[in-house]
Design a protein around this motif. Sequence first.
Motif, short mmCIF file in Angstrom:
data_model
loop_
_atom_site.label_atom_id
_atom_site.label_comp_id
_atom_site.label_asym_id
_atom_site.label_seq_id
_atom_site.Cartn_x
_atom_site.Cartn_y
_atom_site.Cartn_z
N PHE A 5 -11.27 -5.30 -16.39
CA PHE A 5 -10.47 -4.06 -15.70
C PHE A 5 -10.12 -4.47 -14.21
CE2 PHE A 5 -13.07 -2.17 -18.96
CZ PHE A 5 -12.18 -1.26 -19.47
N CYS A 6 -8.98 -4.35 -14.00
CA CYS A 6 -8.71 -4.44 -12.50
C CYS A 6 -9.75 -3.83 -11.54
CB CYS A 6 -7.28 -3.84 -12.09
SG CYS A 6 -7.00 -3.87 -10.39
N GLN A 7 -10.43 -4.61 -10.66
CA GLN A 7 -11.22 -4.12 -9.88
C GLN A 7 -10.97 -3.03 -8.61
OE1 GLN A 7 -14.87 -4.40 -10.44
NE2 GLN A 7 -13.89 -4.87 -12.37
N SER A 8 -9.66 -2.50 -8.73
CA SER A 8 -9.17 -1.85 -7.72
C SER A 8 -8.73 -0.60 -8.26
CB SER A 8 -8.09 -2.56 -6.79
OG SER A 8 -7.26 -1.65 -6.22
N CYS A 9 -7.84 -0.42 -9.56
CA CYS A 9 -7.22 0.41 -10.05
C CYS A 9 -7.74 0.96 -11.39
CB CYS A 9 -5.86 0.68 -10.10
SG CYS A 9 -5.29 -0.72 -11.25
N SER A 10 -8.66 0.04 -12.05
CA SER A 10 -9.34 -0.15 -13.25
C SER A 10 -8.32 -0.02 -14.46
CB SER A 10 -10.09 1.37 -13.34
OG SER A 10 -9.33 2.46 -13.69
N TYR A 31 -7.97 -8.57 -10.08
CA TYR A 31 -7.21 -7.47 -9.50
C TYR A 31 -5.82 -7.66 -10.44
CZ TYR A 31 -10.26 -6.98 -5.74
OH TYR A 31 -11.47 -6.95 -5.09
N CYS A 32 -5.07 -6.43 -10.68
CA CYS A 32 -3.68 -6.64 -11.45
C CYS A 32 -2.83 -6.75 -10.18
CB CYS A 32 -3.55 -5.21 -11.99
SG CYS A 32 -3.22 -4.02 -10.93
N LYS A 33 -1.56 -7.04 -10.72
CA LYS A 33 -0.67 -7.49 -9.91
C LYS A 33 0.03 -6.45 -9.18
CE LYS A 33 3.08 -7.03 -13.41
NZ LYS A 33 4.07 -7.64 -14.37
ZN ZN Z 1 -5.03 -2.66 -10.15
#
Ligand code: ZN
Length: 86
Positions: A5-10, A31-33
Amino acid sequence: MELEFCQSCSMPLHDSAIHGCEADSSPNPHYCKYCYQNGAFTSGMTMKEMIDFCTLMMVQANPGMAAQQARERMHQFFPLLLRWKK
Ligand SMILES: [Zn+2]
């Protein structure tokens, strides 16, 4: 393989196209883009602001989902993510 999972927004990072990138354009594994591009976070949100934002997105994407329930779940989950871990 463990689901990432993105470690900022999940957001689930199920596809390499969704990963953020470093300044040298190599992919960032965490992290996601939407959160991370060119070696930096795309916004200086606090965890609370991120939860507000994600609650909005989740309720829009899942009509009928209770915002309060989504928010409570994120309040438990987000402090475990790399970006928000103290
Ligand atoms: Zn994210």
